[in-house]
Write a protein that holds these residues in place. Structure first.
Motif, PDB file in Angstrom:
ATOM      1  N   SER A  25       0.849  -1.190   0.000  1.00 36.09           N
ATOM      2  CA  SER A  25       0.000   0.000   0.000  1.00 36.09           C
ATOM      3  C   SER A  25       0.886   1.242   0.000  1.00 36.09           C
ATOM      4  CB  SER A  25      -0.940  -0.001   1.221  1.00 36.09           C
ATOM      5  OG  SER A  25      -0.215   0.108   2.418  1.00 36.09           O
ATOM      6  N   THR A  26       0.303   2.387  -0.225  1.00 34.37           N
ATOM      7  CA  THR A  26       1.055   3.631  -0.291  1.00 34.37           C
ATOM      8  C   THR A  26       1.532   4.020   1.106  1.00 34.37           C
ATOM      9  OG1 THR A  26      -0.306   4.346  -2.142  1.00 34.37           O
ATOM     10  CG2 THR A  26       0.966   6.051  -1.008  1.00 34.37           C
ATOM     11  N   PRO A  27       2.854   4.137   1.310  1.00 42.01           N
ATOM     12  CA  PRO A  27       3.367   4.513   2.631  1.00 42.01           C
ATOM     13  C   PRO A  27       2.805   5.846   3.105  1.00 42.01           C
ATOM     14  CG  PRO A  27       5.158   3.731   1.230  1.00 42.01           C
ATOM     15  CD  PRO A  27       3.935   3.874   0.355  1.00 42.01           C
ATOM     16  N   GLY A  28       2.386   5.881   4.372  1.00 42.36           N
ATOM     17  CA  GLY A  28       1.888   7.110   4.980  1.00 42.36           C
ATOM     18  C   GLY A  28       0.486   7.513   4.582  1.00 42.36           C
ATOM     19  N   ALA A  29      -0.176   6.721   3.749  1.00 39.14           N
ATOM     20  CA  ALA A  29      -1.507   7.098   3.256  1.00 39.14           C
ATOM     21  C   ALA A  29      -2.638   6.472   4.070  1.00 39.14           C
ATOM     22  CB  ALA A  29      -1.663   6.700   1.786  1.00 39.14           C
ATOM     23  N   ASP A  30      -2.312   5.705   5.088  1.00 42.20           N
ATOM     24  CA  ASP A  30      -3.320   5.040   5.915  1.00 42.20           C
ATOM     25  C   ASP A  30      -4.292   4.221   5.067  1.00 42.20           C
ATOM     26  OD1 ASP A  30      -2.194   6.119   8.235  1.00 42.20           O
ATOM     27  OD2 ASP A  30      -3.469   7.897   8.147  1.00 42.20           O
ATOM     28  N   ARG A  31      -3.736   3.365   4.202  1.00 44.61           N
ATOM     29  CA  ARG A  31      -4.563   2.535   3.326  1.00 44.61           C
ATOM     30  C   ARG A  31      -4.365   1.042   3.595  1.00 44.61           C
ATOM     31  NH1 ARG A  31      -8.508   5.068   2.558  1.00 44.61           N
ATOM     32  NH2 ARG A  31      -9.127   3.727   0.878  1.00 44.61           N
ATOM     33  N   ARG A  32      -3.830   0.706   4.777  1.00 45.56           N
ATOM     34  CA  ARG A  32      -3.721  -0.704   5.151  1.00 45.56           C
ATOM     35  C   ARG A  32      -5.129  -1.250   5.369  1.00 45.56           C
ATOM     36  NH1 ARG A  32      -0.039   0.964  10.088  1.00 45.56           N
ATOM     37  NH2 ARG A  32      -1.867   2.277  10.161  1.00 45.56           N
ATOM     38  N   TRP A  33      -5.302  -2.570   5.331  1.00 47.07           N
ATOM     39  CA  TRP A  33      -6.657  -3.102   5.497  1.00 47.07           C
ATOM     40  C   TRP A  33      -7.205  -2.779   6.877  1.00 47.07           C
ATOM     41  CZ3 TRP A  33      -8.034  -6.720   9.106  1.00 47.07           C
ATOM     42  CH2 TRP A  33      -7.070  -7.612   9.572  1.00 47.07           C
ATOM     43  N   THR A  34      -6.341  -2.620   7.867  1.00 45.94           N
ATOM     44  CA  THR A  34      -6.821  -2.248   9.199  1.00 45.94           C
ATOM     45  C   THR A  34      -7.328  -0.804   9.220  1.00 45.94           C
ATOM     46  OG1 THR A  34      -4.507  -1.796   9.783  1.00 45.94           O
ATOM     47  CG2 THR A  34      -5.419  -3.915  10.471  1.00 45.94           C
ATOM     48  N   ASP A  35      -6.720   0.073   8.421  1.00 48.70           N
ATOM     49  CA  ASP A  35      -7.210   1.449   8.310  1.00 48.70           C
ATOM     50  C   ASP A  35      -8.587   1.475   7.648  1.00 48.70           C
ATOM     51  OD1 ASP A  35      -4.779   2.583   9.354  1.00 48.70           O
ATOM     52  OD2 ASP A  35      -3.876   2.294   7.375  1.00 48.70           O
ATOM     53  N   LEU A  36      -8.741   0.676   6.618  1.00 51.72           N
ATOM     54  CA  LEU A  36     -10.038   0.606   5.923  1.00 51.72           C
ATOM     55  C   LEU A  36     -11.112   0.008   6.827  1.00 51.72           C
ATOM     56  CD1 LEU A  36      -8.772  -0.546   2.411  1.00 51.72           C
ATOM     57  CD2 LEU A  36      -9.303   1.774   3.197  1.00 51.72           C
ATOM     58  N   LEU A  37     -10.744  -0.988   7.630  1.00 49.49           N
ATOM     59  CA  LEU A  37     -11.690  -1.556   8.593  1.00 49.49           C
ATOM     60  C   LEU A  37     -12.137  -0.486   9.579  1.00 49.49           C
ATOM     61  CD1 LEU A  37     -13.203  -3.885   9.981  1.00 49.49           C
ATOM     62  CD2 LEU A  37     -11.049  -4.430  11.179  1.00 49.49           C
ATOM     63  N   ALA A  38     -11.203   0.296  10.111  1.00 57.22           N
ATOM     64  CA  ALA A  38     -11.551   1.364  11.051  1.00 57.22           C
ATOM     65  C   ALA A  38     -12.497   2.381  10.412  1.00 57.22           C
ATOM     66  CB  ALA A  38     -10.276   2.054  11.551  1.00 57.22           C
ATOM     67  N   GLU A  39     -12.241   2.749   9.153  1.00 57.62           N
ATOM     68  CA  GLU A  39     -13.124   3.688   8.440  1.00 57.62           C
ATOM     69  C   GLU A  39     -14.529   3.123   8.295  1.00 57.62           C
ATOM     70  OE1 GLU A  39     -11.423   4.721   4.660  1.00 57.62           O
ATOM     71  OE2 GLU A  39      -9.628   5.580   5.577  1.00 57.62           O
ATOM     72  N   ARG A  40     -14.620   1.852   7.913  1.00 59.25           N
ATOM     73  CA  ARG A  40     -15.939   1.224   7.734  1.00 59.25           C
ATOM     74  C   ARG A  40     -16.701   1.156   9.044  1.00 59.25           C
ATOM     75  NH1 ARG A  40     -15.908  -4.089   4.218  1.00 59.25           N
ATOM     76  NH2 ARG A  40     -18.119  -3.706   4.482  1.00 59.25           N
ATOM     77  N   LEU A  41     -16.020   0.825  10.114  1.00 55.68           N
ATOM     78  CA  LEU A  41     -16.676   0.751  11.423  1.00 55.68           C
ATOM     79  C   LEU A  41     -17.147   2.119  11.876  1.00 55.68           C
ATOM     80  CD1 LEU A  41     -14.291  -1.783  13.191  1.00 55.68           C
ATOM     81  CD2 LEU A  41     -16.641  -2.213  12.417  1.00 55.68           C
ATOM     82  N   ALA A  42     -16.352   3.158  11.645  1.00 52.15           N
ATOM     83  CA  ALA A  42     -16.737   4.522  12.025  1.00 52.15           C
ATOM     84  C   ALA A  42     -17.933   4.996  11.206  1.00 52.15           C
ATOM     85  CB  ALA A  42     -15.558   5.470  11.850  1.00 52.15           C
ATOM     86  N   ALA A  43     -17.962   4.644   9.932  1.00 56.94           N
ATOM     87  CA  ALA A  43     -19.037   5.096   9.044  1.00 56.94           C
ATOM     88  C   ALA A  43     -20.381   4.468   9.368  1.00 56.94           C
ATOM     89  CB  ALA A  43     -18.669   4.790   7.591  1.00 56.94           C
ATOM     90  N   ARG A  44     -20.360   3.286   9.955  1.00 54.47           N
ATOM     91  CA  ARG A  44     -21.641   2.620  10.211  1.00 54.47           C
ATOM     92  C   ARG A  44     -22.332   3.107  11.464  1.00 54.47           C
ATOM     93  NH1 ARG A  44     -20.557  -3.558  12.245  1.00 54.47           N
ATOM     94  NH2 ARG A  44     -20.353  -2.948  14.409  1.00 54.47           N
ATOM     95  N   GLY A  45     -21.642   3.893  12.287  1.00 53.27           N
ATOM     96  CA  GLY A  45     -22.248   4.424  13.502  1.00 53.27           C
ATOM     97  C   GLY A  45     -22.342   3.362  14.584  1.00 53.27           C
ATOM     98  N   GLY A  46     -23.156   3.635  15.585  1.00 56.77           N
ATOM     99  CA  GLY A  46     -23.298   2.698  16.687  1.00 56.77           C
ATOM    100  C   GLY A  46     -22.138   2.816  17.658  1.00 56.77           C
ATOM    101  N   GLN A  47     -21.883   1.729  18.373  1.00 55.88           N
ATOM    102  CA  GLN A  47     -20.806   1.730  19.357  1.00 55.88           C
ATOM    103  C   GLN A  47     -19.467   2.049  18.697  1.00 55.88           C
ATOM    104  OE1 GLN A  47     -19.877  -2.032  21.219  1.00 55.88           O
ATOM    105  NE2 GLN A  47     -19.185  -1.013  23.073  1.00 55.88           N
ATOM    106  N   THR A  48     -18.702   2.903  19.329  1.00 58.71           N
ATOM    107  CA  THR A  48     -17.389   3.259  18.802  1.00 58.71           C
ATOM    108  C   THR A  48     -16.455   2.070  18.918  1.00 58.71           C
ATOM    109  OG1 THR A  48     -17.714   5.542  19.488  1.00 58.71           O
ATOM    110  CG2 THR A  48     -15.450   4.856  19.021  1.00 58.71           C
ATOM    111  N   ARG A  49     -15.767   1.779  17.827  1.00 56.10           N
ATOM    112  CA  ARG A  49     -14.776   0.706  17.820  1.00 56.10           C
ATOM    113  C   ARG A  49     -13.485   1.276  17.252  1.00 56.10           C
ATOM    114  NH1 ARG A  49     -17.151  -3.966  19.227  1.00 56.10           N
ATOM    115  NH2 ARG A  49     -19.339  -4.213  18.740  1.00 56.10           N
ATOM    116  N   CYS A  50     -12.400   0.991  17.920  1.00 53.83           N
ATOM    117  CA  CYS A  50     -11.110   1.418  17.393  1.00 53.83           C
ATOM    118  C   CYS A  50     -10.320   0.181  16.997  1.00 53.83           C
ATOM    119  CB  CYS A  50     -10.346   2.264  18.404  1.00 53.83           C
ATOM    120  SG  CYS A  50      -9.997   1.435  19.939  1.00 53.83           S
TER     121      CYS A  50
END
Length: 166
Positions: A25-50
């Motif tokens: 992935s692009t270094p420093g762009a926060d595009r690892r699969w864990t970054d994408l998982l965090a984005e998806r969890l934040a977008a769905r609302g509900g309980q906060t998950r980090c």
């Protein structure tokens, strides 16, 4: 030790190797699969998950690699964060390095990973051990698929068979 299971935020701790570290992935762009998982969890609302990314490129599970073995650092890096609710294991290097062909091209790299061959049964036992440790801590445990690696210098049919067995 305080009970963090009732925390408002639930943490998902991911321990892994270079795939979790973001290889490709692009270094420093926060595009690892864990970054994408965090984005998806934040977008769905509900309980906060980090999502806590505890990766080390070249990391191994029961054996040391580049850095301390994931199993040895499990309590410190995975169980210690407050609010832990889920643990994801994504480490496949032990099998790749244990079964890799020793050629002129791979010799220097593989020299960084000495020790006995790690078998599929060793990996299964390690997964069961830390799933039990995660559950005892009140967290759910998951194992990510060890990704296919055909076409690389490290590929061997024996290693792929062990990967499929796990």
């Amino acid at each position: 030790m305080p009970d963090h299971r009732k925390a408002t935020t639930k943490a998902i701790a991911v321990v892994g190797d270079s795939r979790v570290d973001g290889i490709g992935s692009t270094p420093g762009a926060d595009r690892r699969w864990t970054d994408l998982l965090a984005e998806r969890l934040a977008a769905r609302g509900g309980q906060t998950r980090c999502v806590i990314n505890q990766d080390i490129g070249g990391n191994r599970m029961p054996a040391d690699g580049i850095g301390t073995a994931a199993l040895a650092r499990f309590d410190r890096d995975i169980l210690a964060p407050p609010g832990l609710g889920h643990v994801v294991t994504a480490v496949g290097n032990d099998l790749v390095f244990s079964f890799a062909p020793h050629t002129e091209e791979t010799a220097g790299f593989l020299a960084m990973f000495p020790g006995a061959t790690v078998t599929a049964d060793d990996i299964i036992a390690a997964h069961l051990q830390w799933a039990a440790r995660a559950r005892a801590h009140g967290a759910k445990a998951y194992a990510a698929t060890i990704a296919p690696y055909g076409g690389t210098d490290m590929y061997s049919p024996e290693g792929d068979k062990a990967r499929e067995h796990v």
